[in-house]
Design a protein around this motif. Structure first.
Motif, PDB file in Angstrom:
ATOM      1  N   GLN A 203      17.603  -5.105 -18.260  1.00 45.05           N
ATOM      2  CA  GLN A 203      16.875  -5.480 -19.467  1.00 45.05           C
ATOM      3  C   GLN A 203      17.723  -6.334 -20.415  1.00 45.05           C
ATOM      4  O   GLN A 203      17.192  -6.961 -21.344  1.00 45.05           O
ATOM      5  CB  GLN A 203      16.400  -4.220 -20.196  1.00 45.05           C
ATOM      6  CG  GLN A 203      15.553  -3.292 -19.330  1.00 45.05           C
ATOM      7  CD  GLN A 203      14.329  -4.001 -18.762  1.00 45.05           C
ATOM      8  OE1 GLN A 203      13.669  -4.801 -19.457  1.00 45.05           O
ATOM      9  NE2 GLN A 203      14.031  -3.730 -17.484  1.00 45.05           N
ATOM     10  N   MET A 204      19.017  -6.356 -20.192  1.00 44.72           N
ATOM     11  CA  MET A 204      19.915  -7.127 -21.050  1.00 44.72           C
ATOM     12  C   MET A 204      20.097  -8.567 -20.558  1.00 44.72           C
ATOM     13  O   MET A 204      20.752  -9.381 -21.225  1.00 44.72           O
ATOM     14  CB  MET A 204      21.287  -6.434 -21.110  1.00 44.72           C
ATOM     15  CG  MET A 204      21.195  -5.007 -21.656  1.00 44.72           C
ATOM     16  SD  MET A 204      22.758  -4.097 -21.531  1.00 44.72           S
ATOM     17  CE  MET A 204      23.762  -5.095 -22.661  1.00 44.72           C
ATOM     18  N   LEU A 205      19.544  -8.888 -19.397  1.00 44.85           N
ATOM     19  CA  LEU A 205      19.640 -10.253 -18.891  1.00 44.85           C
ATOM     20  C   LEU A 205      18.754 -11.183 -19.703  1.00 44.85           C
ATOM     21  O   LEU A 205      17.658 -10.801 -20.137  1.00 44.85           O
ATOM     22  CB  LEU A 205      19.216 -10.291 -17.417  1.00 44.85           C
ATOM     23  CG  LEU A 205      20.120  -9.519 -16.427  1.00 44.85           C
ATOM     24  CD1 LEU A 205      19.524  -9.544 -15.019  1.00 44.85           C
ATOM     25  CD2 LEU A 205      21.519 -10.141 -16.420  1.00 44.85           C
ATOM     26  N   GLU A 206      19.207 -12.407 -19.904  1.00 41.95           N
ATOM     27  CA  GLU A 206      18.448 -13.374 -20.716  1.00 41.95           C
ATOM     28  C   GLU A 206      17.304 -13.988 -19.927  1.00 41.95           C
ATOM     29  O   GLU A 206      16.241 -14.272 -20.479  1.00 41.95           O
ATOM     30  CB  GLU A 206      19.392 -14.468 -21.223  1.00 41.95           C
ATOM     31  CG  GLU A 206      20.473 -13.953 -22.173  1.00 41.95           C
ATOM     32  CD  GLU A 206      21.370 -15.066 -22.669  1.00 41.95           C
ATOM     33  OE1 GLU A 206      21.163 -16.223 -22.228  1.00 41.95           O
ATOM     34  OE2 GLU A 206      22.263 -14.777 -23.486  1.00 41.95           O
ATOM     35  N   SER A 207      17.512 -14.213 -18.645  1.00 40.84           N
ATOM     36  CA  SER A 207      16.491 -14.879 -17.836  1.00 40.84           C
ATOM     37  C   SER A 207      15.420 -13.883 -17.410  1.00 40.84           C
ATOM     38  O   SER A 207      15.732 -12.836 -16.822  1.00 40.84           O
ATOM     39  CB  SER A 207      17.136 -15.509 -16.590  1.00 40.84           C
ATOM     40  OG  SER A 207      16.122 -15.998 -15.721  1.00 40.84           O
ATOM     41  N   GLN A 208      14.162 -14.199 -17.718  1.00 35.94           N
ATOM     42  CA  GLN A 208      13.049 -13.348 -17.331  1.00 35.94           C
ATOM     43  C   GLN A 208      12.913 -13.264 -15.823  1.00 35.94           C
ATOM     44  O   GLN A 208      12.597 -12.208 -15.261  1.00 35.94           O
ATOM     45  CB  GLN A 208      11.744 -13.879 -17.944  1.00 35.94           C
ATOM     46  CG  GLN A 208      10.510 -13.038 -17.641  1.00 35.94           C
ATOM     47  CD  GLN A 208      10.589 -11.642 -18.253  1.00 35.94           C
ATOM     48  OE1 GLN A 208      11.116 -11.498 -19.370  1.00 35.94           O
ATOM     49  NE2 GLN A 208      10.094 -10.634 -17.546  1.00 35.94           N
TER      50      GLN A 208
ATOM     51  N   ARG B 140      15.477 -10.869 -14.630  1.00 38.31           N
ATOM     52  CA  ARG B 140      15.099  -9.500 -14.992  1.00 38.31           C
ATOM     53  C   ARG B 140      14.031  -8.965 -14.035  1.00 38.31           C
ATOM     54  O   ARG B 140      14.109  -7.819 -13.564  1.00 38.31           O
ATOM     55  CB  ARG B 140      14.592  -9.451 -16.438  1.00 38.31           C
ATOM     56  CG  ARG B 140      15.686  -9.544 -17.476  1.00 38.31           C
ATOM     57  CD  ARG B 140      15.233  -8.972 -18.813  1.00 38.31           C
ATOM     58  NE  ARG B 140      14.054  -9.660 -19.333  1.00 38.31           N
ATOM     59  CZ  ARG B 140      14.100 -10.730 -20.140  1.00 38.31           C
ATOM     60  NH1 ARG B 140      15.268 -11.222 -20.500  1.00 38.31           N
ATOM     61  NH2 ARG B 140      12.987 -11.286 -20.564  1.00 38.31           N
TER      62      ARG B 140
END
Length: 424
Positions: A253-258, A261
Motif C-alpha cells: 500500500q506504500m508503493l506510489e504506482s497503482q 500496488r
C-alpha cells in the motif's frame, strides 16, 4: 460373516470332530456289543447237548435240572412266566440247526446204523437284565436262565466317549480363549482407524497374538510421533509464511504506482489463498475429530457456501427440499459445495450453476463442453485444464478429500450439453 471367518472355521472343525468321534464310537459300540453277544452265544452248544441227551434218554425233569445246575443254568418251569418272557423279551440272537442222532439197529439183514435228524431252534433272549436260552424241538421246548451271564453293559464305552468329548471340547475352548485377544485387537485397530490416536495395543503375554499387539503398540507410537511432527511443521511453516505475507500486503500500500500496488496485492492475495487451502487440506487429510459431525439442513449448508463464494445468488439455482438433512462437518462440507459452485461458474458457458437432489444424491449441473480428461485426473492436486484460470488446481482435490472424510465420493457425467458433478 467374513468378520468371524476364523471363529466359524474353529467351530466348524469342532463340529466335524465331534460328529466324527460320535460316529466312530457308535460303530465301535455296535461291534463291541455284537462281539459280546456272539461270545456268550457259544454257551448254547452246552445247553443243546444237555437238552438233546435229555430227549434221547428220556430222563426225568429233575435229572435235566441237575445237569443244567452244574453249569449254573436254571430251568424255568412256570408256564405263565415262560409265556411272559417269550412275549416281552428282546431277541439278541437266534440260530437254527439240525441235530443228527445215530444209533445201531439189528435186523434180519444184519447190524445197521439208524440216523434220526431233528430240527432245533435256539434263541438267546434278554429280559429284566437276565439272559435266557429258549430251545425248541419238534416235540418239546425249554426256557433256561443263565445265572452267570448278564446283558451287555455300555457304560465303559460311554465313559470313554464322554471323556474324549470332554477333552475335545476343552481343547477347542482353549483355542477360542486364545482367539479372544484377536477380537479385542480388531476392535482397537478399528478405533485407531477412526481417529482414536490414544488407543493402546499393549498387552501381556508371550504368544504370537501378544507379540503382534505389542508390535502394533510400538508402531502406533511411531506413527503418532510422525503425525505430531507433521502437524507441528505445517502449522509453524504456515504461521511463518503468513507473517511476511501480511507485512508484504501492508508494504504494498506504500508503493506510489497503482499498477505495482495491484500486481503485488494480487501476488500476496494468491499466496494467502494458497496457504489457507493448504491448511484446509491438512485438516481434511489428517484423522480429524469425528465429534464435529452433526445434523444440518442441506439448504443451510448451500446458503453458507454461496456466502463463502461471494457470488450473486442469481448465479445459482437451488432445487433442494428444505427438510432434507445430512450429517456432516459444517465448515468442511460448506467448503466442498463452495468449490463446486466456483468450479461450475468458472467453466460454464453461462456462468450459472444448478444445485438439485437427484436419486437422493446432491448434484451440480452447469452448461459447457465435456471435461477433457477422466475425473480422476482433476481430483489430483495441482491439475487443471486451463492454466490461465485464476486457480491452483486444488479445488476438486479438496472436494474429493472432504467427501472421502464423510464416506462419499465424487462422480461426473455428461448429458445433453450439461456437466453434472455428483456427491455419491
Amino acid at each position: 460373516m467374513r468378520q468371524h471367518a476364523v471363529l466359524i472355521t474353529v467351530l466348524f472343525a469342532l463340529t466335524v470332530t465331534l460328529v466324527s468321534v460320535s460316529v466312530v464310537f457308535w460303530k465301535f459300540f455296535q461291534l463291541n456289543k455284537q462281539h459280546y453277544i456272539d461270545h456268550i452265544f457259544t454257551k448254547h452248544a452246552i445247553i443243546t447237548q444237555i437238552f438233546r441227551q435229555h430227549e434221547q434218554e428220556v430222563t426225568s425233569q429233575i435229572m435235566l435240572e441237575a445237569n443244567l445246575a452244574i453249569y449254573e443254568f436254571v430251568l424255568e418251569k412256570d408256564r405263565k412266566v415262560v409265556d411272559v418272557i417269550l412275549k416281552n423279551a428282546k431277541v439278541l440272537k437266534k440260530k437254527d440247526f439240525k441235530n443228527v442222532d445215530a444209533s445201531f439197529m439189528l435186523s434180519q439183514k444184519g447190524l445197521y446204523t439208524k440216523k434220526v435228524v431233528t430240527d432245533l431252534k435256539v434263541n438267546m433272549l434278554e429280559f429284566n437284565k437276565n439272559i435266557y436260552f429258549y430251545i425248541e424241538s419238534p416235540s418239546s421246548s425249554v426256557l433256561i436262565l443263565d445265572e452267570e451271564l448278564k446283558p451287555y453293559k455300555y457304560w465303559n464305552v460311554a465313559y470313554a466317549y464322554l471323556l474324549i468329548i470332554a477333552i475335545l471340547t476343552f481343547s477347542f475352548a482353549l483355542i477360542l480363549q486364545k482367539l479372544r485377544p484377536l477380537i479385542r485387537l480388531r476392535k482397537k485397530i478399528a478405533l485407531y482407524g477412526n481417529g482414536d490416536m490414544n488407543v493402546s495395543f499393549k498387552t501381556k503375554g508371550c504368544d504370537e497374538i501378544s507379540l503382534i499387539s505389542n508390535e502394533l503398540e510400538s508402531t502406533r507410537g511411531k506413527i503418532n510421533n510422525i503425525l505430531d511432527s507433521r502437524t507441528l511443521f505445517l502449522r509453524n511453516i504456515m504461521h511463518e509464511l503468513k507473517t511476511p505475507i501480511a507485512k508484504g500486503t501492508i508494504a504494498t500500500q506504500m508503493l506510489e504506482s497503482q499498477k505495482q500496488r495491484d500486481r503485488f496485492s494480487s501476488i500476496f492475495g494468491r499466496l494467502e489463498s494458497l496457504i489457507n487451502e493448504f491448511a484446509l487440506i491438512e485438516e481434511v487429510t489428517s484423522l480429524g475429530d469425528k465429534t464435529e459431525v452433526k445434523e444440518y439442513r442441506l439448504v443451510d449448508i448451500i446458503d453458507g457456501a454461496i456466502d463463502m463464494a461471494m457470488i450473486e445468488r442469481s448465479s445459482v439455482t437451488i432445487e433442494v427440499d428444505a427438510t432434507h438433512k445430512i450429517n456432516v462437518n459444517y465448515r468442511l462440507y460448506t467448503t466442498a459445495i463452495k468449490n463446486m459452485i466456483d468450479n461450475g461458474i468458472k467453466y460454464s458457458t453461462d456462468a450459472h450453476v444448478k444445485i438439485l437432489i437427484k436419486n437422493n444424491e446432491l448434484s451440480f449441473e452447469s452448461k459447457g463442453a465435456c471435461i477433457a480428461h477422466p475425473l480422476q485426473y482433476y481430483i489430483e492436486p495441482f491439475t487443471k485444464d486451463n492454466p490461465s484460470k485464476n486457480s491452483f488446481g486444488l479445488g476438486l482435490y479438496l472436494v474429493d478429500s472432504i467427501l472421502k472424510a464423510h464416506g462419499q465420493v465424487l462422480a461426473h457425467e455428461y448429458e445433453n450439453g450439461l456437466n453434472r458433478f455428483i456427491f455419491v
